[in-house]
Design a protein around this motif. Sequence first.
Motif, mmCIF file in Angstrom:
data_model
loop_
_atom_site.group_PDB
_atom_site.id
_atom_site.type_symbol
_atom_site.label_atom_id
_atom_site.label_comp_id
_atom_site.label_asym_id
_atom_site.label_seq_id
_atom_site.Cartn_x
_atom_site.Cartn_y
_atom_site.Cartn_z
ATOM 1 N N MET A 194 0.853 -1.182 0.000
ATOM 2 C CA MET A 194 0.000 0.000 0.000
ATOM 3 C C MET A 194 0.885 1.225 0.000
ATOM 4 N N SER A 195 0.629 2.169 -0.848
ATOM 5 C CA SER A 195 1.466 3.365 -0.920
ATOM 6 C C SER A 195 0.731 4.534 -0.295
ATOM 7 N N PHE A 196 1.345 5.128 0.708
ATOM 8 C CA PHE A 196 0.824 6.327 1.330
ATOM 9 C C PHE A 196 1.696 7.499 0.910
ATOM 10 N N ALA A 219 4.429 8.123 3.432
ATOM 11 C CA ALA A 219 5.392 7.076 3.768
ATOM 12 C C ALA A 219 6.815 7.555 3.501
ATOM 13 N N TYR A 237 6.749 1.413 5.752
ATOM 14 C CA TYR A 237 5.444 0.755 5.695
ATOM 15 C C TYR A 237 4.572 1.259 6.840
ATOM 16 N N VAL A 287 1.386 1.542 9.163
ATOM 17 C CA VAL A 287 0.314 0.629 9.534
ATOM 18 C C VAL A 287 -0.635 1.344 10.491
ATOM 19 N N ARG A 344 -9.573 -7.027 0.965
ATOM 20 C CA ARG A 344 -8.550 -7.998 1.372
ATOM 21 C C ARG A 344 -8.964 -9.434 1.091
ATOM 22 N N HIS A 357 0.111 -6.112 1.456
ATOM 23 C CA HIS A 357 0.709 -4.784 1.322
ATOM 24 C C HIS A 357 0.019 -3.921 0.268
ATOM 25 N N GLY A 361 -3.052 -2.778 2.505
ATOM 26 C CA GLY A 361 -2.594 -2.426 3.838
ATOM 27 C C GLY A 361 -3.287 -3.277 4.886
ATOM 28 N N SER A 362 -2.788 -3.211 6.116
ATOM 29 C CA SER A 362 -3.331 -4.030 7.201
ATOM 30 C C SER A 362 -4.724 -3.574 7.602
ATOM 31 N N GLU A 419 -11.023 2.226 7.429
ATOM 32 C CA GLU A 419 -9.822 2.356 6.613
ATOM 33 C C GLU A 419 -9.038 3.606 6.998
ATOM 34 N N THR A 476 -1.846 6.397 11.115
ATOM 35 C CA THR A 476 -0.801 5.373 10.969
ATOM 36 C C THR A 476 0.443 5.711 11.767
#
Length: 430
Positions: A1-3, A6, A37, A39, A127, A219, A222-223, A230, A237
């Motif tokens: 997952m791209s934030f 990050a 990463y 979370v 997911r 990933h 994301g978790s 969400e 995070t």
Amino acid sequence: MSFPWAKEYTPTNPVTKFFDEKLPLPRLVYNAVGAGYPVPRNLNYMWNFGVLAGFFLVLQIVTGIVLAMHYASDATVAFGKVEHIMRDVNWGWLMRYAHANGASFFFIVIYLHIFRGFYYSSYKAPREMVWLLGVVIFLLMMATAFMGYVLPWGQMSFWGAKVITGLFGAIPVVGEPLQVWLLGGYAPDDAALNRFFSLHFLLPFVIAGVVILHIWALHIPGSSNPTGVEVKSESDTVPFHPYYTAKDGFGLGVILVLFAIMVFFLPNALGHPDNYIEANALSTPAHIVPEWYFWPFYAILRAFTMDFILPAKLWGVIAMFAAILLWFFLPWLDRSPVRSGHYRPLFRKFFWFGLIPAMAVLFYCGGAPAEEPYVMLSQIATAYYFLHFLVILPLVSSFEKPEPLPYSITEAVLGSDKKAVLGENTTPAT
């Protein structure tokens, strides 16, 4: 997952720059389990079990390789080879006990991981693929564990192999040829032992490959988290490292203490005493029972005692496999827009007072003799198990009125104060 928030990996010296250009493994690790990463900040200790499962998978592979160096898949010497490992190989007893009890601990953390997924609906969009790959891992684990249980070639190993492979004989037309093909003969012997040993050695590496896909699929979205809400902003995070590496490290320390107690003080507590008697095809044990982690499905198998259109044995085989295969359909059976059981009052009641007691009964009855009242209890628990997933869960998800969800993960952690939700500094200036 791209934030967008990050942290990016930036090499700081010539060596790391070289690897980042030619083989970016440091970047991969940084983005997978490092500060790169992010979370959800509200993960509790129920999110430790994935890391613990990974640890026990590595432990099983390492100890298994060492044991394979001293084992022989020959029915005439297999039992003696296990005794040789225990008595003559340096630290062989430790390798064997760590491997045997490691399998039990592997299943313990996987069962907890699965039931956490049930409660928090980790199988819901986006997911679904994470969940489906997880079910594949569980099926591979079951196959690997069964084949490993045969290798010591004790009484329970031999008769367990005979009973379980005999289930395939219940399949019409192709059943008996399939059983003979699996065993390489009409009864467990050298051919079966060689096949099971080969597959038992190979499948953990297949599991490791599917685990990589499982983590990769995780990933992308994301978790998940205990609220089921969400991620909405950076304040929701924290970086995986150091926050969750420390938390996972603490959980690993606790489980290793328990594991050490089992290995050094109770190494045979989870085994069956009959398996310390060499396999004898002419002496049937009074009570044939698989390892404890197969008990609920073994109880489902034995719950069918009457022929109805199809033989009872075939119904048992179908139900045993269906008990796991229906997990593949959970993302579509549960249609509730709310994920977390914390905000689903009716679902929560059926989970804690229905599914959990039913599974506890199946675990108990699977290890009990095939006699009353255990057969009747197995039948009741089996009926509820399928009723829960195929009827109750879809109905509850259709008409249940969920409790109000928090606006964000940050609100769930810090409360509904506006500054807390926005992540603003609430400390008074000095």
